[in-house]
Design a protein around this motif. Structure first.
Motif, PDB file in Angstrom:
ATOM      1  N   GLU A  54       0.893  -0.638   0.322  1.00 57.97           N
ATOM      2  CA  GLU A  54      -0.042  -0.135  -0.375  1.00 57.97           C
ATOM      3  C   GLU A  54       0.989   1.487   0.345  1.00 57.97           C
ATOM      4  OE1 GLU A  54      -3.029  -0.162   3.007  1.00 57.97           O
ATOM      5  OE2 GLU A  54      -3.100  -2.533   2.599  1.00 57.97           O
ATOM      6  N   CYS A  55       0.408   1.915  -0.584  1.00 57.71           N
ATOM      7  CA  CYS A  55       1.594   3.275  -1.237  1.00 57.71           C
ATOM      8  C   CYS A  55       0.584   4.501  -0.938  1.00 57.71           C
ATOM      9  CB  CYS A  55       1.822   3.114  -1.779  1.00 57.71           C
ATOM     10  SG  CYS A  55       2.781   5.208  -2.160  1.00 57.71           S
ATOM     11  N   SER A  56       0.559   5.722  -0.326  1.00 60.75           N
ATOM     12  CA  SER A  56      -0.196   6.828   0.176  1.00 60.75           C
ATOM     13  C   SER A  56      -0.110   7.685  -0.785  1.00 60.75           C
ATOM     14  CB  SER A  56      -0.167   6.834   1.880  1.00 60.75           C
ATOM     15  OG  SER A  56       1.302   8.389   2.085  1.00 60.75           O
ATOM     16  N   TYR A  83       3.931   8.810  -2.353  1.00 63.06           N
ATOM     17  CA  TYR A  83       3.753   9.187  -4.185  1.00 63.06           C
ATOM     18  C   TYR A  83       3.722  10.428  -4.084  1.00 63.06           C
ATOM     19  CZ  TYR A  83       3.005   9.445  -8.562  1.00 63.06           C
ATOM     20  OH  TYR A  83       2.539   9.408 -10.673  1.00 63.06           O
ATOM     21  N   ASP A  84       2.881  11.588  -4.348  1.00 62.26           N
ATOM     22  CA  ASP A  84       4.045  12.907  -3.877  1.00 62.26           C
ATOM     23  C   ASP A  84       5.387  13.705  -4.054  1.00 62.26           C
ATOM     24  OD1 ASP A  84       1.148  12.858  -5.302  1.00 62.26           O
ATOM     25  OD2 ASP A  84       0.348  14.742  -3.533  1.00 62.26           O
ATOM     26  N   GLU A  85       5.524  13.087  -2.284  1.00 64.74           N
ATOM     27  CA  GLU A  85       7.038  12.932  -1.863  1.00 64.74           C
ATOM     28  C   GLU A  85       8.266  12.638  -3.134  1.00 64.74           C
ATOM     29  OE1 GLU A  85       9.009  12.716   2.450  1.00 64.74           O
ATOM     30  OE2 GLU A  85       7.866  11.538   1.570  1.00 64.74           O
ATOM     31  N   LYS A  86       7.985  11.379  -3.676  1.00 67.50           N
ATOM     32  CA  LYS A  86       8.824  10.951  -4.341  1.00 67.50           C
ATOM     33  C   LYS A  86       8.843  11.386  -5.634  1.00 67.50           C
ATOM     34  CE  LYS A  86      10.244   7.696  -1.364  1.00 67.50           C
ATOM     35  NZ  LYS A  86      11.889   7.948  -1.205  1.00 67.50           N
ATOM     36  N   LEU A 100       8.170  14.566  -5.821  1.00 69.56           N
ATOM     37  CA  LEU A 100       8.788  16.607  -6.124  1.00 69.56           C
ATOM     38  C   LEU A 100      10.329  15.964  -5.471  1.00 69.56           C
ATOM     39  CD1 LEU A 100       8.190  18.662  -5.278  1.00 69.56           C
ATOM     40  CD2 LEU A 100       7.992  18.619  -2.622  1.00 69.56           C
ATOM     41  N   GLU A 101      10.544  14.777  -4.890  1.00 69.37           N
ATOM     42  CA  GLU A 101      11.888  14.462  -4.997  1.00 69.37           C
ATOM     43  C   GLU A 101      12.497  14.518  -6.404  1.00 69.37           C
ATOM     44  OE1 GLU A 101      14.671  10.811  -2.887  1.00 69.37           O
ATOM     45  OE2 GLU A 101      12.454  11.410  -2.124  1.00 69.37           O
ATOM     46  N   LYS A 102      11.782  13.606  -6.919  1.00 71.40           N
ATOM     47  CA  LYS A 102      12.608  13.807  -8.550  1.00 71.40           C
ATOM     48  C   LYS A 102      12.684  14.245  -9.450  1.00 71.40           C
ATOM     49  CE  LYS A 102      11.294   8.302  -8.850  1.00 71.40           C
ATOM     50  NZ  LYS A 102      10.201   7.413 -10.169  1.00 71.40           N
ATOM     51  N   MET A 103      11.448  15.784  -8.579  1.00 67.16           N
ATOM     52  CA  MET A 103      11.081  16.444  -9.661  1.00 67.16           C
ATOM     53  C   MET A 103      12.637  17.311  -9.513  1.00 67.16           C
ATOM     54  SD  MET A 103       7.654  17.100  -9.992  1.00 67.16           S
ATOM     55  CE  MET A 103       7.699  18.884 -10.919  1.00 67.16           C
ATOM     56  N   VAL A 104      13.430  17.319  -7.769  1.00 67.17           N
ATOM     57  CA  VAL A 104      14.437  18.618  -7.861  1.00 67.17           C
ATOM     58  C   VAL A 104      15.724  17.433  -8.196  1.00 67.17           C
ATOM     59  CG1 VAL A 104      15.005  19.178  -5.454  1.00 67.17           C
ATOM     60  CG2 VAL A 104      12.759  19.423  -5.642  1.00 67.17           C
ATOM     61  N   ARG A 105      15.787  16.759  -8.317  1.00 68.18           N
ATOM     62  CA  ARG A 105      16.848  15.813  -8.431  1.00 68.18           C
ATOM     63  C   ARG A 105      17.090  16.187 -10.319  1.00 68.18           C
ATOM     64  NH1 ARG A 105      17.352  10.385  -7.475  1.00 68.18           N
ATOM     65  NH2 ARG A 105      15.232  10.594  -6.194  1.00 68.18           N
TER      66      ARG A 105
END
Length: 68
Positions: A27-29, A33-36, A38-43
């Motif tokens: 299960e994934c909240s 998902y949004d946090e991950k 955003l993290e990819k977008m920042v990288r």
């Protein structure tokens, strides 16, 4: 005899509950998902900025070579 049947039923229920958890997808909240994402977008933004700096540096070097 009755105690043995209760133990068998409890063991069966435990095995069923473990098996049902294994078959399900994790299960994934929505927040996770949004946090991950955003993290990819920042990288990615950091990598694009770094590539832009390298491109500017190479363009400057090519400009100097053309002027010779």
């Amino acid at each position: 005899m009755f105690v043995r049947c209760e133990v068998c039923v409890l063991v069966f229920l435990y095995v069923q509950s473990v098996a049902s958890r294994v078959d399900r997808e994790p299960e994934c909240s929505r927040f996770h998902y949004d946090e991950k994402l955003l993290e990819k977008m920042v990288r990615m933004e950091f990598n694009v900025e770094r590539l832009q700096q390298r491109l500017d540096s190479v363009s400057e070097s090519v400009g100097k070579l053309d002027g010779m």
